[in-house]
Enzyme design. Structure first.
Site, PDB file in Angstrom:
ATOM      1  N   GLY B 133      -7.375 -10.162   4.145  1.00  0.00           N
ATOM      2  CA  GLY B 133      -7.640 -10.736   5.312  1.00  0.00           C
ATOM      3  C   GLY B 133      -6.614 -11.023   6.660  1.00  0.00           C
ATOM      4  N   SER B 141      -5.234  -5.359  17.041  1.00  0.00           N
ATOM      5  CA  SER B 141      -3.649  -4.813  17.266  1.00  0.00           C
ATOM      6  C   SER B 141      -2.500  -5.833  17.324  1.00  0.00           C
ATOM      7  CB  SER B 141      -3.333  -3.528  18.338  1.00  0.00           C
ATOM      8  OG  SER B 141      -4.778  -2.603  18.285  1.00  0.00           O
ATOM      9  N   ILE B 166     -13.043  -6.826   6.992  1.00  0.00           N
ATOM     10  CA  ILE B 166     -12.834  -6.627   5.443  1.00  0.00           C
ATOM     11  C   ILE B 166     -13.815  -5.680   5.082  1.00  0.00           C
ATOM     12  CG2 ILE B 166     -11.861  -8.264   4.064  1.00  0.00           C
ATOM     13  CD1 ILE B 166     -10.814  -8.733   7.203  1.00  0.00           C
ATOM     14  N   THR B 167     -12.396  -4.965   4.360  1.00  0.00           N
ATOM     15  CA  THR B 167     -13.032  -4.048   3.672  1.00  0.00           C
ATOM     16  C   THR B 167     -12.926  -4.505   2.110  1.00  0.00           C
ATOM     17  OG1 THR B 167     -11.873  -1.843   4.311  1.00  0.00           O
ATOM     18  CG2 THR B 167     -12.315  -1.343   2.313  1.00  0.00           C
ATOM     19  N   CYS B 244       2.966  -4.688   4.174  1.00  0.00           N
ATOM     20  CA  CYS B 244       1.458  -4.233   3.046  1.00  0.00           C
ATOM     21  C   CYS B 244       0.660  -2.900   4.130  1.00  0.00           C
ATOM     22  CB  CYS B 244       0.714  -5.274   2.290  1.00  0.00           C
ATOM     23  SG  CYS B 244       1.031  -6.409   2.418  1.00  0.00           S
ATOM     24  N   ARG B 249       0.197   2.658   4.953  1.00  0.00           N
ATOM     25  CA  ARG B 249      -0.424   3.589   5.928  1.00  0.00           C
ATOM     26  C   ARG B 249       0.217   5.042   5.297  1.00  0.00           C
ATOM     27  NH1 ARG B 249       2.299  -0.182  10.836  1.00  0.00           N
ATOM     28  NH2 ARG B 249       0.198  -0.896  11.042  1.00  0.00           N
ATOM     29  N   GLN B 285     -13.538  36.569  16.117  1.00  0.00           N
ATOM     30  CA  GLN B 285     -11.932  36.128  16.978  1.00  0.00           C
ATOM     31  C   GLN B 285     -12.369  34.553  16.760  1.00  0.00           C
ATOM     32  OE1 GLN B 285     -10.604  38.571  19.958  1.00  0.00           O
ATOM     33  NE2 GLN B 285     -10.643  39.834  18.319  1.00  0.00           N
ATOM     34  N   LEU B 344     -20.127  24.798  10.938  1.00  0.00           N
ATOM     35  CA  LEU B 344     -21.222  24.706  10.368  1.00  0.00           C
ATOM     36  C   LEU B 344     -22.280  25.271  11.114  1.00  0.00           C
ATOM     37  CD1 LEU B 344     -19.526  24.433   8.546  1.00  0.00           C
ATOM     38  CD2 LEU B 344     -21.318  22.872   7.542  1.00  0.00           C
ATOM     39  N   GLU B 369      -6.075   0.283  10.438  1.00  0.00           N
ATOM     40  CA  GLU B 369      -4.614   0.156   9.545  1.00  0.00           C
ATOM     41  C   GLU B 369      -3.190   0.764  11.074  1.00  0.00           C
ATOM     42  OE1 GLU B 369      -3.783  -0.908   6.782  1.00  0.00           O
ATOM     43  OE2 GLU B 369      -5.849  -0.659   5.728  1.00  0.00           O
TER      44      GLU B 369
END
Lengths: 264, 393
Positions: B133, B141, B166-167, B244, B249, B285, B344, B369
Site C-alpha cells: 500500500g 505519481s 492495491i493489487t 521496492c 519495475r 507487405q 487478427l 509502477e
C-alpha cells in the site's frame, strides 16, 4: 532400494521438425530439447517409490550430447539424487543404448530400472526389452495403474506400482483392458502414459540440482564397438493433409460419407 | 525454411543452464495449468486462487531471496520466470511481482530478523499472501505527498488514511503499508498490517476493463492500532518504497516481453492461416511489416532486459536504467498487442485469442509502477541533471 531411471533428451514435440538436405537427419540448430515425456513419468514413479519407502536413491542416466546434461539436470531438479551421463555425439541405435545401459547397471547395481516405454523422437521402444534380455532380468512393460489421473491417490502422489520384499507388483495396459503381474526384483519397468502426472522441476529444485553429482562416462567406457547396427537411410515428412470441407447440414454430411468417403 | 519461435537473435545462447531450466519449467506450468483457466477468470474478474499452492511449489515467490525457504536464483532467471508468467497473463505476473518484489523484498530488506523468519517462509510457500500500500487516491505519481499517517501512542502505532489501486488488497493476509510518521517524506516508514486488525478494511475496485484476472482494492485505516514491532525498522523515507518499486519495475520489464511474444506468435500463426484475396495475409507487405516490427522490438526488449539483469546480478544496476527498460518495453508491448489486434481483424477483439486480453492488461502496466511519462522524467533527469517533476511549481 536403489532406482535407476533413464532420461533421454529429445526434440521438443511441440516444435516443427525440419529434415536436413542430406535426408537422413534433422536440423538441430536452435532446436529445443526436453526430457522424453515417458521418461519423466519414470522419474516421477521412482521419486514416489523412494519417498513412500522413506529412503533410497534415485540415479538418473542419460546417453547423448554434452548439452543433454540440461535434461539430466531436469531429472535432478525434479528430485533424483545424482546423475550419470554417457557423453557421446554420434548416431546410436537400441543395441548400442541397451549395451551401454547394461554396463551402467552393472556398475550401479540398482534394484529397479525405470524407463519410458519409448522415446518420442524415434518411437522405437526397444531398449527396455533389450536391456532386460542382456541382464537376464524380468520386465514389466507399458506399466499403468488402475486408479485414474484425477484420483485422490494421484493427488497425494502415491506410487502406482508396489514393492513387497523382492516382488514388484504392477498393472499393465493391454488391448482392451488391464493386466496385473508380479515381477521378481531386480527388474526393468517401462512406463505408459497413465501411470502418473510428473511434477514440474521447481526453482529451488533447479538450484539444488546444480550441486548434485553428475558422473561423466565416455561411450567407449560402456560399449565394445560403437558402430551402430541400424542405419537411417531416409527421413520423410508426412504427406500434407488436404484441407477439410464444411457441409451445410447433417443430411449432406451423411450423403457425402456414403457416396464420397464411402465409410457408411 | 521459416524461422519459428521468437528468439530471433539467439539470446538463448547467452543463458546459463539454470536460467533456461527456470524459464522452461515456468513455461510448461503456464501452458498446462494456467492457460486453460485464464479466459474464464478474465471474464469473471477473478484470480485462479486454486493455483496459488502450485505456483508456490514451483518456487516463484521470492525466488531471488537466499534462505528463508526461497529458491535463491539470480535476477536473469527470475526475469525469465516473470516473462513466462506474463505470457500467460499480466494478472498472473502481477500476483507474483507483488508477493515477491513488493512484500517479501521490503520485509527482507527493511525488516527485523524475527519478521523475516516469520513471514518469508510462509509467503514463499504461498500460505500467506501480501499486498503493498503506497498509492493513494490523490497521490499516484507523487507518493511523497501521501496523507496516511502513523503516530506513536504508547506501545502502539496508530494508522489513519487510505490506499488506492492495491493489487491483492482484499485477498492479502498482510499489507505492507507506507505512512508518514512526521510531516516530511523522510518520515515515511513501512508497516506490516495483518488482515483482521481492527480499523483496517479492504474493499474491491469493480468495473475494471484491464487486469481483470487480478484483484484490485482500496485499503482504509481508521484508528488502526498496530503493535510497535509492526514497523519495518530499517525503512527511512520515500527511498524505501521506491526501492521496492525498482525491484518490481525490473520484473515488469521482463514480464511484458512474454505478453508481447504471445501476441506476436498468435498474430504470425493467424496471418499464415488466414486467406484473403486468394493468399495468406502473411504474404502481404503491410502484414509483414507489422510482424517484423513486433519481432524486432521483442528482440530489443529481451536484449535490454538481459543486460540489465546481468548488471543487477553484479550489483551495478542504477534505477534510471530500470526506468528506461520499463518505459521502453511496456510501451512496445502495448504497441505490439495493438498491431497483433489489427492483424487478427475482427477476431482480434474476441477472447478466443489472447490478444485483446493482453492489450487491455498492458494499459494498466503502462500506468502502474511509475507511468510511462514519469519514467521519461526519471531518465530525463538522469541525463540532464535537471528535474522536470516540479516544472509546474
Amino acid at each position: 532400494m536403489k532406482y535407476l531411471v533413464t532420461v533421454k533428451s529429445v526434440e521438443d514435440p511441440e516444435i516443427k521438425i525440419k529434415i536436413k538436405p542430406d535426408g537422413t537427419s534433422i536440423e538441430t540448430d536452435q532446436v529445443k530439447y526436453v526430457v522424453n515425456p515417458f521418461d519423466e513419468i519414470a522419474v516421477e514413479e521412482a521419486l514416489r517409490l523412494r519417498d513412500a519407502a522413506g529412503g533410497g536413491e534415485v540415479v538418473a542416466v542419460t546417453i547423448g550430447r554434452k548439452d543433454a546434461q540440461q535434461q539430466l539436470r531436469t531429472a535432478l531438479a525434479m528430485g533424483a539424487d545424482r546423475g550419470v551421463h554417457v557423453v557421446c555425439d554420434q548416431p546410436l541405435d537400441p543395441t548400442l543404448v541397451s549395451e551401454a545401459l547394461a554396463k551402467v547397471v552393472e556398475g550401479e547395481k540398482p534394484d529397479l530400472v525405470l524407463m519410458g516405454k519409448q522415446a518420442v523422437d524415434d518411437d522405437q521402444g526397444q531398449v527396455g526389452a533389450m536391456l532386460a534380455e542382456r541382464l537376464g532380468w524380468g520386465q514389466a512393460s507399458f506399466v499403468s495403474k488402475e486408479t485414474s489421473l484425477e484420483s485422490e491417490d494421484e493427488k497425494a502422489k502415491k506410487p502406482g506400482v508396489s514393492i513387497a520384499g523382492t516382488t514388484l507388483q504392477v498393472v499393465r495396459e493391454v488391448d482392451g483392458g488391464m493386466e496385473s503381474v508380479t515381477v521378481t526384483l531386480p527388474a526393468i519397468l517401462t512406463t505408459d502414459l497413465r501411470l502418473n502426472v510428473p511434477r514440474y522441476a521447481s526453482l529451488p529444485g533447479i538450484m539444488k540440482a546444480k550441486k548434485k553429482e553428475v558422473k561423466e562416462l565416455k561411450l567407449a567406457d560402456v560399449v565394445a564397438d560403437p558402430t551402430p547396427k541400424v542405419k537411417i537411410l531416409k527421413l520423410e515428412p508426412p504427406a500434407q493433409r488436404k484441407a477439410g470441407i464444411k457441409v451445410a447440414d447433417v443430411p449432406t454430411l451423411v450423403t457425402k460419407l456414403k457416396t464420397e468417403a464411402k465409410v457408411l | 525454411m521459416t524461422f519459428e519461435g521468437w528468439d530471433f537473435c539467439r539470446i538463448d545462447d547467452e543463458l546459463s543452464e539454470e536460467e533456461r531450466m527456470a524459464r522452461d519449467t515456468t513455461r510448461r506450468f503456464v501452458d498446462d495449468r494456467f492457460k486453460p483457466l485464464i479466459t474464464e477468470h478474465f471474464r469473471k474478474g477473478t484470480f485462479p486462487m486454486q493455483l496459488v499452492p502450485e505456483i508456490a511449489e514451483l518456487g516463484v515467490f521470492g525466488a531471488t531471496i537466499k534462505g528463508y525457504d526461497c529458491a535463491g536464483m539470480n535476477n536473469v532467471a527470475y526475469g525469465l520466470v516473470l516473462q513466462e508468467l506474463e505470457r500467460g497473463d499480466s494478472g498472473l505476473r502481477s500476483f507474483a511481482s507483488v508477493q515477491s518484489s513488493l512484500v517479501m523484498y521490503p520485509i527482507w530488506r527493511y525488516g527485523t530478523e524475527a519478521q523475516k523468519q516469520h513471514w518469508l517462509p510462509l509467503m514463499a510457500r504461498g500460505k500467506k499472501i501480501g499486498c503493498f500500500g503506497l498509492t493513494e487516491a490523490d497521490f499516484g505519481s507523487d507518493p511523497g505527498g501521501m496523507r496516511t499517517r502513523a503516530t506513536l501512542d504508547g506501545d502502539h502505532w496508530v494508522l489513519n488514511g487510505s490506499k488506492m489501486w492495491i493489487t491483492n488488497g482484499s485477498i492479502a493476509d498482510v499489507a505492507v503499508v507506507w505512512a508518514k510518521t512526521g510531516d516530511s517524506q523522510d518520515s515515511i516508514k513501512g508497516f506490516l498490517v495483518e488482515k483482521g486488525t481492527p480499523g483496517f478494511t479492504a474493499s474491491n475496485i469493480e468495473g475494471k476493463f484491464s487486469l481483470r484476472a487480478s484483484v484490485t482494492s482500496e485499503l482504509a485505516f481508521d484508528g488502526c492500532r498496530l503493535k510497535k514491532d509492526a514497523v519495518l525498522p530499517e525503512s527511512h523515507g520515500l527511498g524505501a518504497p521506491l526501492s521496492c518499486l525498482n525491484q518490481a519495475r525490473y520484473g515488469i520489464s521482463w514480464g511484458v516481453i512474454g505478453a508481447a511474444a504471445d501476441c506476436y506468435e498468435t498474430a504470425r500463426a493467424y496471418a499464415l492461416e488466414r486467406v484473403q484475396f486468394g493468399s495468406p495475409i502473411a504474404g502481404f507487405q503491410l502484414v509483414q511489416e507489422k510482424l517484423v516490427t513486433m519481432l524486432t522490438e521483442i528482440s530489443k526488449a529481451q536484449l535490454l532486459c538481459l543486460r540489465l539483469g546481468r548488471l543487477k546480478d553484479q550489483d551495478k544496476l542504477r534505477p534510471p536504467q530500470v526506468s528506461m527498460a520499463k518505459r521502453n518495453n511496456v510501451s512496445w508491448a502495448l504497441e505490439i498487442a495493438r498491431l497483433a489486434r489489427e492483424v487478427l481483424g475482427a477476431n482480434g477483439i474476441a477472447d478466443e485469442y489472447p490478444v485483446i486480453r493482453h492489450m487491455l492488461n498492458l494499459e494498466s502496466v503502462y500506468t502502474y509502477e511509475g507511468t510511462h511519462d514519469i519514467h521519461t522524467l526519471i531518465v530525463g533527469r538522469d541525463i540532464t541533471g535537471l528535474d522536470a517533476f516540479h516544472a509546474g511549481a
